[in-house]
Design an enzyme around this catalytic site. Structure first.
Site, PDB file in Angstrom:
ATOM      1  N   LYS A 139     -23.699  -1.720   0.740  1.00 61.11           N
ATOM      2  CA  LYS A 139     -24.240  -1.061   1.944  1.00 61.11           C
ATOM      3  C   LYS A 139     -23.208  -0.124   2.575  1.00 61.11           C
ATOM      4  O   LYS A 139     -23.427   0.441   3.636  1.00 61.11           O
ATOM      5  CB  LYS A 139     -24.668  -2.098   2.983  1.00 61.11           C
ATOM      6  CG  LYS A 139     -25.881  -2.916   2.620  1.00 61.11           C
ATOM      7  CD  LYS A 139     -26.544  -3.600   3.808  1.00 61.11           C
ATOM      8  CE  LYS A 139     -25.671  -4.484   4.614  1.00 61.11           C
ATOM      9  NZ  LYS A 139     -26.422  -5.276   5.620  1.00 61.11           N
ATOM     10  N   LYS A 141     -20.643  -1.068   4.114  1.00 57.03           N
ATOM     11  CA  LYS A 141     -20.268  -1.650   5.406  1.00 57.03           C
ATOM     12  C   LYS A 141     -19.056  -2.539   5.182  1.00 57.03           C
ATOM     13  O   LYS A 141     -19.029  -3.348   4.268  1.00 57.03           O
ATOM     14  CB  LYS A 141     -21.410  -2.513   5.958  1.00 57.03           C
ATOM     15  CG  LYS A 141     -22.339  -1.773   6.893  1.00 57.03           C
ATOM     16  CD  LYS A 141     -23.157  -2.756   7.728  1.00 57.03           C
ATOM     17  CE  LYS A 141     -23.736  -2.071   8.939  1.00 57.03           C
ATOM     18  NZ  LYS A 141     -24.495  -2.983   9.805  1.00 57.03           N
TER      19      LYS A 141
HETATM   20  N1  C2G Z   1     -29.745  -4.834  15.905  1.00 57.10           N
HETATM   21  C1  C2G Z   1     -30.420  -4.665  17.104  1.00 57.10           C
HETATM   22  N2  C2G Z   1     -29.800  -4.064  18.141  1.00 57.10           N
HETATM   23  C2  C2G Z   1     -28.516  -3.640  18.025  1.00 57.10           C
HETATM   24  C3  C2G Z   1     -27.819  -3.821  16.821  1.00 57.10           C
HETATM   25  C4  C2G Z   1     -28.453  -4.441  15.761  1.00 57.10           C
HETATM   26  O1  C2G Z   1     -31.605  -5.057  17.226  1.00 57.10           O
HETATM   27  N3  C2G Z   1     -27.923  -3.037  19.106  1.00 57.10           N
HETATM   28  C5  C2G Z   1     -30.459  -5.479  14.803  1.00 57.10           C
HETATM   29  C6  C2G Z   1     -30.625  -4.578  13.589  1.00 57.10           C
HETATM   30  O2  C2G Z   1     -31.740  -3.709  13.767  1.00 57.10           O
HETATM   31  C7  C2G Z   1     -30.855  -5.595  12.474  1.00 57.10           C
HETATM   32  C8  C2G Z   1     -30.017  -6.801  12.945  1.00 57.10           C
HETATM   33  O3  C2G Z   1     -29.712  -6.595  14.331  1.00 57.10           O
HETATM   34  O4  C2G Z   1     -32.234  -5.976  12.421  1.00 57.10           O
HETATM   35  C9  C2G Z   1     -28.724  -6.922  12.174  1.00 57.10           C
HETATM   36  O5  C2G Z   1     -28.015  -5.700  12.303  1.00 57.10           O
HETATM   37  P1  C2G Z   1     -26.880  -5.368  11.217  1.00 57.10           P
HETATM   38  O6  C2G Z   1     -25.975  -6.535  11.088  1.00 57.10           O
HETATM   39  O7  C2G Z   1     -26.334  -4.012  11.535  1.00 57.10           O
HETATM   40  O8  C2G Z   1     -27.745  -5.314   9.888  1.00 57.10           O
HETATM   41  P2  C2G Z   1     -27.920  -4.075   8.879  1.00 57.10           P
HETATM   42  O9  C2G Z   1     -26.604  -3.582   8.456  1.00 57.10           O
HETATM   43  O10 C2G Z   1     -28.905  -3.171   9.496  1.00 57.10           O
HETATM   44  O11 C2G Z   1     -28.504  -4.829   7.591  1.00 57.10           O
HETATM   45  O12 C2G Z   1     -31.535  -5.710   4.098  1.00 57.10           O
HETATM   46  C10 C2G Z   1     -31.396  -5.356   5.460  1.00 57.10           C
HETATM   47  C11 C2G Z   1     -29.948  -5.131   5.802  1.00 57.10           C
HETATM   48  O13 C2G Z   1     -29.134  -6.217   5.417  1.00 57.10           O
HETATM   49  C12 C2G Z   1     -29.842  -4.916   7.310  1.00 57.10           C
END
Ligand code: C2G
Length: 132
Positions: A44, A46
């Site tokens: 990803k 990340k």
């Molecule tokens: N999120 C949120 N509000 C934020 C930050 C994050 O609602 N201010 C939500 C994201 O939309 C996601 C969840 O928290 O649904 C986890 O965010 P991340 O850890 O950034 O996940 P991500 O990298 O988007 O990975 O297969 C799907 C991926 O693994 C999602």
């Protein structure tokens, strides 16, 4: 029992994560969180501050979370939904539309992101504070 699943890295846990976990749980009785492994985070592009084990332990301590499983590939979602007998798939709406293919297996819900907070912003602010 109505089962809900959501996916993410959940690094440097903050209230945006808590909000979506809390709201995801409201769609059922049992919430599974598939947390990205360190290897999947590489895919990803990340870089998580906390390791998979640390992020897993932190999520398991949250009252809304019933089970934590590893997320290792983009493709595992259909298999997970079937294997864990999932009724509802929930993600933040930055993913809106991206997982609609799951609609033939379960309900797909995209929830509004929590505005004003993100792991990336936390890292930037901390770097600035530290480096002046
Ligand atoms: N999120 C949120 N509000 C934020 C930050 C994050 O609602 N201010 C939500 C994201 O939309 C996601 C969840 O928290 O649904 C986890 O965010 P991340 O850890 O950034 O996940 P991500 O990298 O988007 O990975 O297969 C799907 C991926 O693994 C999602």
């Amino acid at each position: 029992m109505k089962k809900v699943i959501t996916y993410g890295t959940f690094d440097l846990l903050h209230t945006g994560h808590i909000n979506i976990l809390k709201r995801a749980k409201e769609y059922g009785d049992y919430l599974i969180v598939a947390i990205s492994t360190d290897e999947f985070n590489d895919i990803k592009n990340k870089k998580a501050y906390y390791s998979f084990e640390q992020r897993k332990a932190i999520l398991e301590a949250i009252r809304y979370v019933d089970e934590v499983i590893p997320e290792e590939t983009w493709e595992q979602k259909v298999e997970d939904v079937q294997k864990y007998d999932i009724d509802v798939f929930v993600m933040g709406d930055d993913w809106k539309g991206k997982f609609d293919f799951l609609k033939e297996y379960c309900e797909v819900i995209y929830l509004p992101r929590t505005v004003g907070i993100s792991t990336t912003q936390i890292k930037k602010d901390l770097n600035k504070a530290h480096n002046g």
